[in-house]
Design a protein around this motif. Sequence first.
Motif: not given
Length: 539
Positions: A17-46
């Motif tokens: 459950l945690f894995t699904f929420m983490q990965l699905a949430g990451w994908q969606i938040s990156m798509r809509y630019g709502t991620s709090v992870h503004r570090n360059g490394i995280f942003q480059s992962i996309g």
Amino acid sequence: MRGEKRTRIIVLVLAVLFTFMQLAGWQISMRYGTSVHRNGIFQSIGMLNGYQLVFAAVFETAFWYAVIDFAFYFLGKRKRRRASKAEMPGRRMWLTVGVLLFFGLFIGLLACWPGIYSYDAQGQLGQAMYPETVYTMHHPLLHTLFMGKIITFGYRVSGENLGVGILLHSIVQMLICTMIFTYAVYFIRKVTGKNGLAAAAFLYYAFFPVVVLFSFCTTKDVLCGAFLHLMVILTYELYQDGEEFFARKGKVFLLILSGVLMCLFRNNGVYAVALMALFAVIFFRQNLRAVCFILLPVIVLSVFSNKGLQIVLQARGASMVEASSVPIQQIARVYYEEGEAGFTEEELELLYQAVSAETLLGYDPTTSDSVKNFTNFDDVVMEQKGAYLKLWLGVGIRHPGKYIAAFLDNTYQAWYPGTSIMRYPESGDYDYLEIEGFDTVIKEPKIPGLYEFYDKIAADYFYQKIPGLRLLFSIGAMFWIMLFTFFYGIRKKDEGVTAALLLTLCFCATCFLGPVVLVRYYLNLFYLFPVCIAFISGR
């Protein structure tokens, strides 16, 4: 051996459950630019694709499995090692705690003087203040009366000063919250036997901005969340020792009363209790008295009380369009991505009777308002319920992936910790707290510096720059903590914990069906945070 296998299954389920929420949430938040992870490394992962996603899923599942397994083991050992038999302080002490807690909330009120007049309050106040205005059930009638009549009273006796009415409402609501929060601190001290944890809970309820600011806000969600909080605590006591609980008639009455008030202060409350009753019959069969003498009376009393208020006030019935937000989003998602090609001619003819093509093309993935508010729901859809149900099911069978994506996009801000709460992500419109309120009441901060601090939280999101601290303001983080505690209760075979948090999960499930994710919808998760810590700490 069976116990070890059971534990492994519980840990694995939560890890998945945690894995699904983490990965699905990451994908969606990156798509809509709502991620709090503004570090360059995280942003480059996309966003992740193909093998990247599979690798991340395997790695995260293994990671969360190890973390959860160790946490369960450590908490179990730690609990036994730190057993305590300390006696509870007397009533005078708890009265002092309540007074100090109210004082902490009052400091927040001084900073936002005379209160936060926002979230649908103007329409509700008009119904309560002017006899010629027709009552509606779009918002709970009890809240319209409670909030509207208190403000009206202050307005009248002060010579038509609306600020006095807002201040009076703020104080009354803060008093109710204070009593419930004080009982929560008392409960935490009783369950854990730890003065330090009880003190930390006191500081949280008295000074944490989310708790403080909503304690004097005019939204219905405050008292709904507060009474749900009380109901959760009492449900724990009920399932922890049913015999003792039912022997204390005052506790039984208080649990039923808190349940009824929770339902009357927010319309989806009764559905949450009904869902809880269903699960209780299935999973807690040995304590069916809780269903027969607590949950069912809450449902019946809530329904009849609400109906009685409607008859007395001659209130206009509520539309079902709010409760249909998910189906509306799903159909709009298919049309937005597929156009007319996603529907048959018969379906299109039916669809266009209810909503225009232009409206459907205005689909917003995180809120149904852009489509819902312009749908001829009551006049058209409700007149042909069977036909539109068939339409929704038929389109869903052909496009299940888009239906799932529409639901996840509409709810991810509630279950993914690494996102910003934004009502309209594409426009960058933040909506964490509506601290300013309506301009009909002028803010007169008595502590300007503190108001500016609150305003930064509400509008600037400055706390998101501080890793760790920002999780305290995250709905998703609070949801994860509650979910972890729920599974820990299952692991320990603690019916009190599992039943209490199952009620919270049922309420969250009804919120997932709503039009948008806002902090106020999930206030109970923030109220519940110290109690969850108490549950996993134990004695």
